[in-house]
Design a protein around this motif. Sequence first.
Motif, short mmCIF file in Angstrom:
data_model
loop_
_atom_site.label_atom_id
_atom_site.label_comp_id
_atom_site.label_asym_id
_atom_site.label_seq_id
_atom_site.Cartn_x
_atom_site.Cartn_y
_atom_site.Cartn_z
N LEU A 8 7.41 -1.92 4.73
CA LEU A 8 6.05 -1.82 5.26
C LEU A 8 5.02 -2.10 4.16
O LEU A 8 4.05 -2.85 4.37
CB LEU A 8 5.83 -0.43 5.86
CG LEU A 8 4.48 -0.24 6.57
CD1 LEU A 8 4.64 0.61 7.81
CD2 LEU A 8 3.43 0.36 5.64
N ALA A 9 5.25 -1.55 2.98
CA ALA A 9 4.32 -1.81 1.87
C ALA A 9 4.29 -3.29 1.51
O ALA A 9 3.24 -3.86 1.21
CB ALA A 9 4.72 -0.97 0.65
N LEU A 10 5.46 -3.92 1.56
CA LEU A 10 5.52 -5.36 1.28
C LEU A 10 4.72 -6.14 2.33
O LEU A 10 3.97 -7.07 2.00
CB LEU A 10 6.98 -5.83 1.27
CG LEU A 10 7.20 -7.33 0.97
CD1 LEU A 10 6.79 -7.65 -0.47
CD2 LEU A 10 8.65 -7.74 1.21
N ALA A 11 4.87 -5.73 3.59
CA ALA A 11 4.15 -6.40 4.68
C ALA A 11 2.64 -6.33 4.46
O ALA A 11 1.91 -7.29 4.69
CB ALA A 11 4.53 -5.79 6.03
N VAL A 12 2.17 -5.17 3.99
CA VAL A 12 0.73 -5.01 3.74
C VAL A 12 0.32 -5.91 2.56
O VAL A 12 -0.70 -6.62 2.63
CB VAL A 12 0.38 -3.54 3.46
CG1 VAL A 12 -1.06 -3.40 2.95
CG2 VAL A 12 0.58 -2.70 4.73
N SER A 13 1.13 -5.92 1.51
CA SER A 13 0.73 -6.70 0.33
C SER A 13 0.80 -8.20 0.62
O SER A 13 0.09 -8.99 0.00
CB SER A 13 1.54 -6.32 -0.91
OG SER A 13 2.84 -6.82 -0.80
N LEU A 14 1.65 -8.61 1.57
CA LEU A 14 1.73 -10.02 1.95
C LEU A 14 0.72 -10.39 3.02
O LEU A 14 0.62 -11.55 3.41
CB LEU A 14 3.14 -10.35 2.47
CG LEU A 14 4.28 -10.31 1.45
CD1 LEU A 14 5.62 -10.54 2.15
CD2 LEU A 14 4.05 -11.34 0.36
N GLY A 15 -0.01 -9.38 3.55
CA GLY A 15 -0.99 -9.66 4.60
C GLY A 15 -0.39 -9.76 5.99
O GLY A 15 -1.06 -10.14 6.94
N GLU A 16 0.91 -9.39 6.15
CA GLU A 16 1.53 -9.39 7.49
C GLU A 16 0.97 -8.26 8.35
O GLU A 16 0.94 -8.35 9.57
CB GLU A 16 3.04 -9.20 7.38
CG GLU A 16 3.81 -10.36 6.76
CD GLU A 16 5.29 -10.03 6.57
OE1 GLU A 16 5.93 -10.72 5.79
OE2 GLU A 16 5.78 -9.05 7.19
N LEU A 17 0.62 -7.16 7.69
CA LEU A 17 0.02 -6.00 8.36
C LEU A 17 -1.31 -5.70 7.67
O LEU A 17 -1.37 -5.69 6.44
CB LEU A 17 0.90 -4.76 8.19
CG LEU A 17 2.01 -4.46 9.17
CD1 LEU A 17 2.64 -3.11 8.82
CD2 LEU A 17 1.49 -4.44 10.60
N PRO A 18 -2.39 -5.43 8.45
CA PRO A 18 -3.65 -5.06 7.80
C PRO A 18 -3.55 -3.66 7.19
O PRO A 18 -3.05 -2.73 7.84
CB PRO A 18 -4.67 -5.09 8.93
CG PRO A 18 -3.92 -5.22 10.20
CD PRO A 18 -2.48 -5.50 9.92
N ALA A 19 -3.99 -3.51 5.95
CA ALA A 19 -3.94 -2.21 5.28
C ALA A 19 -4.73 -1.18 6.07
O ALA A 19 -4.40 0.02 6.06
CB ALA A 19 -4.50 -2.34 3.86
N THR A 20 -5.75 -1.63 6.77
CA THR A 20 -6.61 -0.69 7.52
C THR A 20 -5.87 -0.03 8.68
O THR A 20 -6.32 0.98 9.21
CB THR A 20 -7.84 -1.44 8.07
OG1 THR A 20 -7.40 -2.65 8.70
CG2 THR A 20 -8.80 -1.78 6.95
N ASP A 21 -4.72 -0.59 9.08
CA ASP A 21 -3.92 0.02 10.16
C ASP A 21 -3.15 1.24 9.67
O ASP A 21 -2.60 1.98 10.49
CB ASP A 21 -2.90 -0.99 10.71
CG ASP A 21 -3.54 -1.96 11.69
OD1 ASP A 21 -4.79 -1.95 11.77
OD2 ASP A 21 -2.80 -2.71 12.35
N ILE A 22 -3.04 1.42 8.37
CA ILE A 22 -2.16 2.46 7.82
C ILE A 22 -3.01 3.54 7.14
O ILE A 22 -3.95 3.23 6.41
CB ILE A 22 -1.19 1.87 6.78
CG1 ILE A 22 -0.65 0.50 7.22
CG2 ILE A 22 -0.07 2.85 6.45
CD1 ILE A 22 0.38 0.52 8.28
#
Lengths: 325, 325
Positions: free
Chosen positions: A165-179
């Motif tokens: 999940l952290a990788l997804a955020v750092s790659l922009g796959e998931l918006p950090a604001t969702d977490i």
Amino acid sequence: MLSEFDLIHRYFTRPPAADTRIALGIGDDCALLQPAPGMQLAISTDMLVEGRHFLAGADANALGHKSLAVNLSDLAAMGASPVAFTLALSLPTADADWLAGFSKGLLALADLHGCSLIGGDTTKGPLNICITVFGELPSSAALRRDAARPGDDVWVSGSLGDARLALAVSLGELPATDIDPELLALATKHLDMPTPRVALGIALRGIAHAAIDLSDGFAGDLRHVLERSGCGATIDVDALPAGPTIAAQPQARRRAWTLSGGDDYELCFTAPSHLRADVLAAGLAADTAVTRVGSIDAASGLRLRDRDGNPLALTPASFDHFLTP
Amino acid sequence: MLSEFDLIHRYFTRPPAADTRIALGIGDDCALLQPAPGMQLAISTDMLVEGRHFLAGADANALGHKSLAVNLSDLAAMGASPVAFTLALSLPTADADWLAGFSKGLLALADLHGCSLIGGDTTKGPLNICITVFGELPSSAALRRDAARPGDDVWVSGSLGDARLALAVSLGELPATDIDPELLALATKHLDMPTPRVALGIALRGIAHAAIDLSDGFAGDLRHVLERSGCGATIDVDALPAGPTIAAQPQARRRAWTLSGGDDYELCFTAPSHLRADVLAAGLAADTAVTRVGSIDAASGLRLRDRDGNPLALTPASFDHFLTP
């Protein structure tokens, strides 16, 4: 500008370890190890490359930690006790700040495990970190991948999925604001500074049959155990211990990333079902959560089930460095 | 396209070695070594980077040979006998032709020395080859850098300078047309496929005091011995054994490149002067030329002389990866 020898001296040379197993450390053509009588030496090597195992500009301190942690995790998966390691380092420039941070993170984890830097090599080139680690264990005590037996329980240490999940955020796959920011910080720590399960591996000697460390994802790594042991497994996907961050995510993502997220650096191991109390005691002794997630079958293949026992048609892929873009 | 696991299997997995010291080879989290009772394990690691240790487009077979040879040379310099090695490999692409050539050169040299590939790691990234090698030797038998004593003779194995000449030609510093083609082929072989002096290192146990392998150039490498042993040396530069190609070159170039050419992978060692006959016998037993080139002094510093004993004002520099352009 620092010379190669200055570099080695300034950041990586320390007083010789007070360890009778290390007959000679840094500074000669070779280091010399003297294993205790009756002990085997466990050896593993891992190479970390920028853009593949970590992002450009990764924090040097965390990178120093992680470079050794992934190797200690391999020792843990054999039940070996850390002794020493070598470090080969290719660097684009001799950047003193980077070296100070990297060596600090690296040597702090090394000290925590009594694991001495005994040799190495530095060169100029694209950033590349190659560590080879040495552990010891009594002969025939190793937790091997080929030792799973039908009827064994399948166990996992700690929790899974947060690193992905952290990788997804750092790659922009998931918006950090969702977490939730505090949860995201926890997940990022899991990704950047994993905790190798060294104490658990040692505590499982004589209890566990097979073990493997989870670097490429639970399902893919478990398959290596099944292939080498000549058996299969049935896994309750909903029993996989979700990390605190991934636990708050939708079911499909939680299942996918606990099952095959990668970069977890937990142990997956099998143990006879009559030793469940011993496994739990080993987890307590090592201060590490252990969760039973399934069982080993005589029939080959990996069968995935939901919490109600219904088959799940997930096709988890193990991470492959040459097939992913 | 080949997956990472296919790669490993196709080119690097072979039947387990019939070697009681290797309790477990490739395929688990760690390899397991079981040194014979009373033996120490000598360990060295070297990282080879494209554009620094070899030119882009280097022949894969030769590169496989050289990658292991430079590590075996470190074992030789301790007097250790090869046992096993790990290979970590970063590759831009999974090129089957390249891998076939590389593994062929690597494993042919490994077989010649009974040195088994016991583990490794492959990843995608800029070409980088990191080998960690394991040898064994009786406790206290190691030829250490800190063991030179005033009065010792200084010796060199084989010949020096040809590798540097071949490099100069491949870099365009010297026109190939200036060199006899047969001699140039010899020099190129010395550069690309060096012969690690393993048998000589073993034969020198109990005879030589200090030893080092010559990777960065005779003068710079000898300085490491002098610093660690707390002594100095007087060297007859004209006694340095010039390789057949460099021997035909003008005196200034011959002196410079035998003294500090680099990439020679010969042994420089010191031995008490009353053991000269034993050193010569060790050279004969190992089928390796040995040449006496000077002596160790109590006074620190490296003193260079010509064949008539006159001081030479050469300032040899050791190769440094971060200071050379």
